[in-house]
Design an enzyme around this catalytic site. Sequence first.
Site, PDB file in Angstrom:
ATOM      1  N   SER A  85       0.816  -1.207   0.000  1.00 36.31           N
ATOM      2  CA  SER A  85       0.000   0.000   0.000  1.00 36.31           C
ATOM      3  C   SER A  85       0.858   1.268   0.000  1.00 36.31           C
ATOM      4  O   SER A  85       1.735   1.418  -0.832  1.00 36.31           O
ATOM      5  CB  SER A  85      -0.968  -0.052   1.184  1.00 36.31           C
ATOM      6  OG  SER A  85      -1.996   0.888   1.076  1.00 36.31           O
ATOM      7  N   ASP A 128     -10.018  -4.743  -5.348  1.00 39.77           N
ATOM      8  CA  ASP A 128      -9.428  -3.976  -4.258  1.00 39.77           C
ATOM      9  C   ASP A 128     -10.181  -2.658  -4.138  1.00 39.77           C
ATOM     10  O   ASP A 128     -10.160  -1.844  -5.065  1.00 39.77           O
ATOM     11  CB  ASP A 128      -7.945  -3.727  -4.548  1.00 39.77           C
ATOM     12  CG  ASP A 128      -7.217  -3.018  -3.420  1.00 39.77           C
ATOM     13  OD1 ASP A 128      -7.881  -2.372  -2.583  1.00 39.77           O
ATOM     14  OD2 ASP A 128      -5.978  -3.094  -3.380  1.00 39.77           O
ATOM     15  N   HIS A 145      -7.690  -5.624  -0.269  1.00 41.68           N
ATOM     16  CA  HIS A 145      -6.498  -4.778  -0.275  1.00 41.68           C
ATOM     17  C   HIS A 145      -5.317  -5.418   0.445  1.00 41.68           C
ATOM     18  O   HIS A 145      -4.225  -4.855   0.440  1.00 41.68           O
ATOM     19  CB  HIS A 145      -6.852  -3.430   0.384  1.00 41.68           C
ATOM     20  CG  HIS A 145      -5.781  -2.404   0.268  1.00 41.68           C
ATOM     21  ND1 HIS A 145      -5.222  -2.033  -0.944  1.00 41.68           N
ATOM     22  CD2 HIS A 145      -5.143  -1.660   1.217  1.00 41.68           C
ATOM     23  CE1 HIS A 145      -4.307  -1.099  -0.748  1.00 41.68           C
ATOM     24  NE2 HIS A 145      -4.226  -0.867   0.559  1.00 41.68           N
TER      25      HIS A 145
END
Length: 260
Positions: free
Chosen positions: A92, A214, A242
Amino acid sequence: MNKNNVVEIGNLGGPTIVFAHGFGTDQSAWDGVKQAFLSEYRLILFDNVGSGNSDPQAYSPNKYNNLSPYAEDLIAICETYKVRNAILIAHSVSGMIGILATLKRPNLFSKLVLIGASPRYLNDFNYQGGFDQEELNLIFETMSNNYFAWVSGFSVAAMANPENPELAENFASTLKAIRPDIAQSVARVIFQSDYRRELRKLDKPTLIIQAQEDIAVPLRVAEYMNDNIPNSKLKVVNAFGHFPHMSAPEEIIKEIKLFI
């Protein structure tokens, strides 16, 4: 390093892998992946300032108002542990943090693995980041009005594995452990950031791993990154949500091993 709760484990004489976690989690997010590399690699894990067991006094919203200070923290960790030509595995927001650190210190990492990373979450002209400004404003407002209610909903939606509710519960627990004011400040920095211009500067072999669905980072963002990072490849894995490194660690391990 107490600031970032750095942990060094595995084969201390082997090549180095640095694991960098994303928003709302801490280094425990890598528990399902790191086991596969313990015997062969030296592993370095840490908590970003403001999360996990990092020093709570180290966070300042004035200092951490963009991703560069996080990149400086990563560089400092690497310098302290004499990291050179390591493999960075980043989830991320730490994907962009890792890119910034690599551009500042090219000798730190020889290869990058970016999982669910995004250079910009906000839609723009000829760019679909996944969110309109109105949607982001609603997220910030909800976080401000009732943080723990927001956590309950967001953790389930972001994990996207309803058949394994314990995954969302684990994510919710690390989110709840973050001070609400810090979480809100960090979320604003992340969701309003734009690091698209940095992608083309990266010249390291890069693997972009993307889940099939996601809520935070749509596939078109991963495709954009693949188009703009010169020496990259994109792999869409058989996972949803995610956090594929938490929900489908075996898929992530397989792709990392093929890449490195």
